[in-house]
Motif scaffolding. Sequence first.
Motif, PDB file in Angstrom:
ATOM      1  N   VAL A  20       0.867  -1.171   0.000  1.00 47.79           N
ATOM      2  CA  VAL A  20       0.000   0.000   0.000  1.00 47.79           C
ATOM      3  C   VAL A  20       0.901   1.218   0.000  1.00 47.79           C
ATOM      4  N   ASN A  21       0.649   2.134  -0.914  1.00 50.85           N
ATOM      5  CA  ASN A  21       1.424   3.367  -0.959  1.00 50.85           C
ATOM      6  C   ASN A  21       1.052   4.175   0.282  1.00 50.85           C
ATOM      7  N   PRO A  22       2.025   4.436   1.190  1.00 48.50           N
ATOM      8  CA  PRO A  22       1.702   5.148   2.437  1.00 48.50           C
ATOM      9  C   PRO A  22       1.165   6.561   2.212  1.00 48.50           C
ATOM     10  N   GLU A  23       1.539   7.179   1.100  1.00 45.71           N
ATOM     11  CA  GLU A  23       1.092   8.547   0.832  1.00 45.71           C
ATOM     12  C   GLU A  23      -0.336   8.593   0.296  1.00 45.71           C
ATOM     13  N   THR A  24      -0.649   7.697  -0.655  1.00 42.10           N
ATOM     14  CA  THR A  24      -1.976   7.717  -1.279  1.00 42.10           C
ATOM     15  C   THR A  24      -2.943   6.719  -0.652  1.00 42.10           C
ATOM     16  N   GLU A  25      -2.407   5.788   0.138  1.00 43.61           N
ATOM     17  CA  GLU A  25      -3.183   4.712   0.752  1.00 43.61           C
ATOM     18  C   GLU A  25      -3.925   3.887  -0.294  1.00 43.61           C
ATOM     19  N   GLU A  26      -3.264   3.667  -1.447  1.00 43.55           N
ATOM     20  CA  GLU A  26      -3.822   2.852  -2.518  1.00 43.55           C
ATOM     21  C   GLU A  26      -2.928   1.645  -2.746  1.00 43.55           C
ATOM     22  N   LEU A  27      -3.540   0.550  -3.194  1.00 43.04           N
ATOM     23  CA  LEU A  27      -2.783  -0.665  -3.482  1.00 43.04           C
ATOM     24  C   LEU A  27      -1.850  -0.461  -4.661  1.00 43.04           C
ATOM     25  N   GLU A  28      -0.687  -1.073  -4.575  1.00 45.81           N
ATOM     26  CA  GLU A  28       0.260  -1.100  -5.680  1.00 45.81           C
ATOM     27  C   GLU A  28       0.721  -2.544  -5.840  1.00 45.81           C
ATOM     28  N   PHE A  29       1.012  -2.920  -7.076  1.00 48.19           N
ATOM     29  CA  PHE A  29       1.364  -4.296  -7.393  1.00 48.19           C
ATOM     30  C   PHE A  29       2.758  -4.345  -8.010  1.00 48.19           C
ATOM     31  N   PHE A  30       3.463  -5.468  -7.762  1.00 46.25           N
ATOM     32  CA  PHE A  30       4.765  -5.697  -8.391  1.00 46.25           C
ATOM     33  C   PHE A  30       4.593  -6.810  -9.398  1.00 46.25           C
ATOM     34  N   TYR A  31       4.809  -6.490 -10.693  1.00 48.74           N
ATOM     35  CA  TYR A  31       4.587  -7.446 -11.764  1.00 48.74           C
ATOM     36  C   TYR A  31       5.872  -8.076 -12.289  1.00 48.74           C
ATOM     37  N   GLY A  32       7.008  -7.774 -11.667  1.00 51.23           N
ATOM     38  CA  GLY A  32       8.302  -8.230 -12.163  1.00 51.23           C
ATOM     39  C   GLY A  32       8.602  -9.679 -11.849  1.00 51.23           C
ATOM     40  N   PRO A  33       9.870 -10.065 -12.063  1.00 49.87           N
ATOM     41  CA  PRO A  33      10.287 -11.458 -11.845  1.00 49.87           C
ATOM     42  C   PRO A  33      10.176 -11.861 -10.380  1.00 49.87           C
ATOM     43  N   LEU A  34      10.133 -13.176 -10.151  1.00 51.61           N
ATOM     44  CA  LEU A  34      10.009 -13.681  -8.780  1.00 51.61           C
ATOM     45  C   LEU A  34      11.172 -13.268  -7.898  1.00 51.61           C
ATOM     46  N   ASP A  35      12.386 -13.288  -8.433  1.00 47.47           N
ATOM     47  CA  ASP A  35      13.576 -12.895  -7.684  1.00 47.47           C
ATOM     48  C   ASP A  35      14.203 -11.671  -8.334  1.00 47.47           C
ATOM     49  N   PRO A  36      13.635 -10.489  -8.068  1.00 49.08           N
ATOM     50  CA  PRO A  36      14.176  -9.291  -8.719  1.00 49.08           C
ATOM     51  C   PRO A  36      15.599  -9.004  -8.259  1.00 49.08           C
ATOM     52  N   VAL A  37      16.438  -8.601  -9.212  1.00 47.66           N
ATOM     53  CA  VAL A  37      17.823  -8.256  -8.917  1.00 47.66           C
ATOM     54  C   VAL A  37      17.861  -6.902  -8.216  1.00 47.66           C
ATOM     55  N   GLU A  38      17.013  -6.012  -8.670  1.00 49.72           N
ATOM     56  CA  GLU A  38      16.955  -4.672  -8.095  1.00 49.72           C
ATOM     57  C   GLU A  38      15.752  -4.559  -7.174  1.00 49.72           C
ATOM     58  N   THR A  39      15.633  -3.430  -6.514  1.00 50.64           N
ATOM     59  CA  THR A  39      14.491  -3.178  -5.644  1.00 50.64           C
ATOM     60  C   THR A  39      13.215  -3.210  -6.478  1.00 50.64           C
ATOM     61  N   PRO A  40      12.195  -3.943  -6.032  1.00 48.18           N
ATOM     62  CA  PRO A  40      10.949  -4.016  -6.811  1.00 48.18           C
ATOM     63  C   PRO A  40      10.310  -2.645  -6.984  1.00 48.18           C
ATOM     64  N   VAL A  41       9.744  -2.432  -8.151  1.00 46.61           N
ATOM     65  CA  VAL A  41       9.019  -1.198  -8.440  1.00 46.61           C
ATOM     66  C   VAL A  41       7.538  -1.551  -8.489  1.00 46.61           C
ATOM     67  N   TYR A  42       6.798  -1.052  -7.505  1.00 51.29           N
ATOM     68  CA  TYR A  42       5.373  -1.318  -7.441  1.00 51.29           C
ATOM     69  C   TYR A  42       4.634  -0.304  -8.298  1.00 51.29           C
ATOM     70  N   GLN A  43       3.514  -0.745  -8.869  1.00 51.59           N
ATOM     71  CA  GLN A  43       2.741   0.094  -9.776  1.00 51.59           C
ATOM     72  C   GLN A  43       1.274   0.091  -9.377  1.00 51.59           C
ATOM     73  N   LYS A  44       0.562   1.083  -9.922  1.00 48.62           N
ATOM     74  CA  LYS A  44      -0.878   1.114  -9.746  1.00 48.62           C
ATOM     75  C   LYS A  44      -1.457  -0.153 -10.373  1.00 48.62           C
ATOM     76  N   PRO A  45      -2.671  -0.537  -9.986  1.00 44.42           N
ATOM     77  CA  PRO A  45      -3.302  -1.703 -10.611  1.00 44.42           C
ATOM     78  C   PRO A  45      -3.397  -1.535 -12.127  1.00 44.42           C
ATOM     79  N   LEU A  46      -3.267  -2.636 -12.855  1.00 44.03           N
ATOM     80  CA  LEU A  46      -3.319  -2.590 -14.313  1.00 44.03           C
ATOM     81  C   LEU A  46      -4.613  -1.969 -14.815  1.00 44.03           C
ATOM     82  N   THR A  47      -5.721  -2.273 -14.149  1.00 43.99           N
ATOM     83  CA  THR A  47      -6.993  -1.704 -14.588  1.00 43.99           C
ATOM     84  C   THR A  47      -6.996  -0.188 -14.443  1.00 43.99           C
TER      85      THR A  47
END
Length: 154
Positions: free
Chosen positions: A73-100
């Motif tokens: 949950v984004n602490p600033e917006t209090e909205e859900l964010e999802f991580f769509y990347g690989p199972l074992d990300p090399v870098e810090t995961p980048v969470y995104q707004k829902p696809l819809t």
Amino acid sequence: MKIGAKIYYEKATGNVILNTGERAGAVVETTREQDFTSFKVLSERVEETVGLIELEYGQYATEFLESRGRIRVNPETEELEFFYGPLDPVETPVYQKPLTEQLKDLTTELSSTQMALADNYEQLLSAQKEAVSAQLALTELYELVLPLTGGASK
């Protein structure tokens, strides 16, 4: 009865503490207070530091599937964010707004762009008509002036 998931999270970080998941059938909706009593992971927390997002049944089903349930949950917006990347990300995961939500934003942006293009097209057609009119006027003027200067007509 169908009941959507409840996402309990740390308000300060956005880390998910508990995802109750969706339920259907002979189920009863519970209150926040009942959940804090029923779930050990919640009962160990100071209630004021825990946020809650309640989802409709089926809401973000595609996002949960595609992200393999990796949410925050984004602490600033209090909205859900999802991580769509690989199972074992090399870098810090980048969470995104829902696809819809991203699709809705892109559709709105596309609609605005199409409207702007239509306006530009109308302006271009108008300018083209003015250019044709100016060319005709110049041709007429040329044909009037040419005999006065002793030149040959086309």
